[in-house]
Write an enzyme that holds these catalytic residues in place. Structure first.
Site, PDB file in Angstrom:
ATOM      1  N   ALA A  10      40.757  14.445  17.673  1.00  0.00           N
ATOM      2  CA  ALA A  10      41.908  13.771  16.775  1.00  0.00           C
ATOM      3  C   ALA A  10      42.034  12.250  16.993  1.00  0.00           C
ATOM      4  O   ALA A  10      42.884  11.586  16.349  1.00  0.00           O
ATOM      5  CB  ALA A  10      43.319  14.524  17.120  1.00  0.00           C
ATOM      6  N   LYS A  22      36.047   8.203  14.626  1.00  0.00           N
ATOM      7  CA  LYS A  22      34.949   8.369  15.716  1.00  0.00           C
ATOM      8  C   LYS A  22      34.003   9.340  15.818  1.00  0.00           C
ATOM      9  O   LYS A  22      32.892   9.123  15.888  1.00  0.00           O
ATOM     10  CB  LYS A  22      35.858   7.800  16.954  1.00  0.00           C
ATOM     11  N   GLN A  73      46.982  17.607  14.832  1.00  0.00           N
ATOM     12  CA  GLN A  73      47.832  17.055  15.842  1.00  0.00           C
ATOM     13  C   GLN A  73      48.350  15.790  15.179  1.00  0.00           C
ATOM     14  O   GLN A  73      47.684  14.836  14.866  1.00  0.00           O
ATOM     15  CB  GLN A  73      46.810  16.610  17.048  1.00  0.00           C
ATOM     16  N   HIS A 360      -5.287   3.324  -3.756  1.00  0.00           N
ATOM     17  CA  HIS A 360      -4.581   1.922  -3.937  1.00  0.00           C
ATOM     18  C   HIS A 360      -3.448   2.027  -5.058  1.00  0.00           C
ATOM     19  O   HIS A 360      -3.742   2.289  -6.047  1.00  0.00           O
ATOM     20  CB  HIS A 360      -5.551   0.888  -4.297  1.00  0.00           C
ATOM     21  N   ARG A 437      -8.213   0.342 -25.655  1.00  0.00           N
ATOM     22  CA  ARG A 437      -7.623  -0.993 -25.105  1.00  0.00           C
ATOM     23  C   ARG A 437      -7.953  -1.880 -26.155  1.00  0.00           C
ATOM     24  O   ARG A 437      -9.091  -1.701 -26.961  1.00  0.00           O
ATOM     25  CB  ARG A 437      -8.315  -1.437 -23.641  1.00  0.00           C
TER      26      ARG A 437
END
Length: 454
Positions: A10, A22, A73, A360, A437
């Site tokens: 708590a 924490k 709590q 590559h 291309r």
């Protein structure tokens, strides 16, 4: 006998200076509280009761899949008050181990010893002998029997010489907890209810208080700030490194190795410096991992060599594969045996067949590559059209020339060749040469522009 584990979680953790509670601060890839819950599960505890307070919604959300009873709590009025909050849900039979969400590394075997010695006396505790006990509660004994715990500020000069301290970890009969906890008083300088007061109650009832000491001091070390968290992280990592080396792993430098999950290893595995392993990983015989690699939820088969600074996540790698340096395997990467993945190659949601190579500067995403294919440097599978992902299929014994773009959905048949620099938008039949291309244009005696004089 039933076993209940009560975890105090708590606290706010002010010294952490964090928005995160924490007990949710990570240690070895898992929240502090997660380590304690895992240990409780290893003990086969019948009940796990966790007391939450600060950041309770976050804490509960983090562990919503766990079978835990949560107790709130609302006011932090001391450790005794925290355990008092469990009384409405605490069984009346059996024993309770009282642990702490910020003391993450107490081991299963240590707690099993504590349970064993406490089962006959009804109350037991873990103590520790330290060189410098300053600030800790001292264990007061008479004829070797625990009589009291005296806090440092209340201790006499003689008592301050005592080196046995209270760790705060107890094992107590639930019947006695129901009897003692309502009697706790906050009549002290801090106005808090101290759990340590049950020791005096046990002595008053004529009970002998059993005690054990941990084999490793860090088991009972708590975390209050980031310095302590870092120190405990290194202690824990060193213990994990030692365990791996005892199993036959070669670690170039045990102090520069991080395991943030589980690792199943074969024989003659070698791991270089600054490697981080997360989640659930498996390394086969003779696997070598180069410096600076990160592996998460990855399985690597025998004989594979991973060059430095490669990153794997949710990947499967076959035998005798060569990977890296600077390679990245993203979720869904599945490499067969004897594959070569070279520098600056990224593989995502892709299977690659036996003996294929991408050596590559390549991206293979949402693809299937057959056996014995060669993917040239600079090849890209163009898998995303801005809205949806599409698949690229590359068959067996395919040769993809450098700097090619394969616009998915598209398939390249077995034995096909793609010329360098091509943008492939249509399926290529097997044993076919495809290239696309612009025609090369040459201008003789071309003069580059000259810089203008200022």
């Amino acid at each position: 006998m039933t076993t209940t584990v009560i975890i105090l979680a708590a606290g706010k953790g002010t010294r952490m200076r964090s928005h995160l509670p924490k007990v949710l601060q990570p240690l070895a890839g898992r929240p502090l509280l997660g380590h304690v819950i895992q240990t409780a599960k290893q003990l086969n505890a019948n009940n796990i009761i966790t007391i939450f307070g600060h950041g309770g919604a976050q804490v509960q959300q983090q562990f919503q899949q766990e079978n835990i009873q949560w107790v709130e709590q609302t006011e932090q009025l001391g450790t005794g008050h925290a355990v008092q909050m469990t009384l409405p849900v605490l069984p009346h039979d059996g024993l309770s181990l009282i642990l702490y969400g910020d003391v993450p590394l107490v081991r299963q075997q240590t707690l099993e010893k504590l349970l064993a010695v406490s089962s006959t006396t009804g109350i037991g505790m873990i103590t520790l002998r330290v060189e410098d006990p300053t600030g800790y509660g001292r264990i007061i004994r008479e004829s070797d029997k625990i009589q009291a715990i005296v806090e440092h500020k209340d201790a006499s000069e003689q008592q301050r010489q005592i080196q046995e301290i209270n760790t705060g970890i107890y094992c107590v009969s639930n019947q006695k907890l129901h009897e003692w906890l309502p009697k706790l008083s906050n009549n002290n300088a801090q106005g808090e209810y101290y759990l340590t007061d049950i020791v005096a109650m046990a002595v008053a009832d004529g009970l002998e208080i059993a005690s054990i000491q941990p084999d490793l001091a860090f088991e009972v070390e708590g975390v209050n700030d980031r310095l302590q968290l870092a120190a405990l992280e290194r202690e824990f990592q060193l213990q994990q490194a030692k365990s791996l080396m005892q199993q036959g792993v070669t670690l170039t430098d045990p102090s520069r190795f991080d395991l943030r999950g589980t690792l199943k290893i074969g024989q003659d595995v070698r791991i270089d410096i600054n490697v981080i392993i997360e989640g659930n990983c498996e390394l086969g015989d003779f696997v070598e991992i180069g410096a600076g690699c990160v592996l998460k939820n990855t399985k690597i088969a025998a004989g594979t060599k991973v060059q430095p600074y490669s990153i794997f996540e949710d990947a499967v790698v076959g035998e005798n594969t060569q990977i890296g340096p600077f390679a990245r395997l993203r979720p869904g990467a599945h490499l067969a045996a004897e594959v070569h993945i070279g520098n600056f190659v990224e593989v995502k949601n892709t299977s690659i067949g036996v003996g294929s190579k991408a050596n590559h500067f390549t991206y293979l995403g949402d693809a299937e590559v057959g056996a014995g294919s060669n993917i040239g440097a600079g090849t890209i599978t163009c898998n995303y059209d801005g809205a949806n992902k599409h698949k690229t299929v590359i068959g067996d014994a395919v040769f993809i020339g450098s700097n090619s773009s394969l616009v998915a959905p598209v398939s390249i048949g077995d034995g096909a060749t793609v010329g360098a620099g091509s943008v492939i938008t249509r399926n290529v039949p097997e044993n076919t040469l495809a290239f696309e291309r612009a025609q090369q244009i040459e201008k003789a005696n071309y003069q580059r522009p000259q810089k203008l004089k200022k």
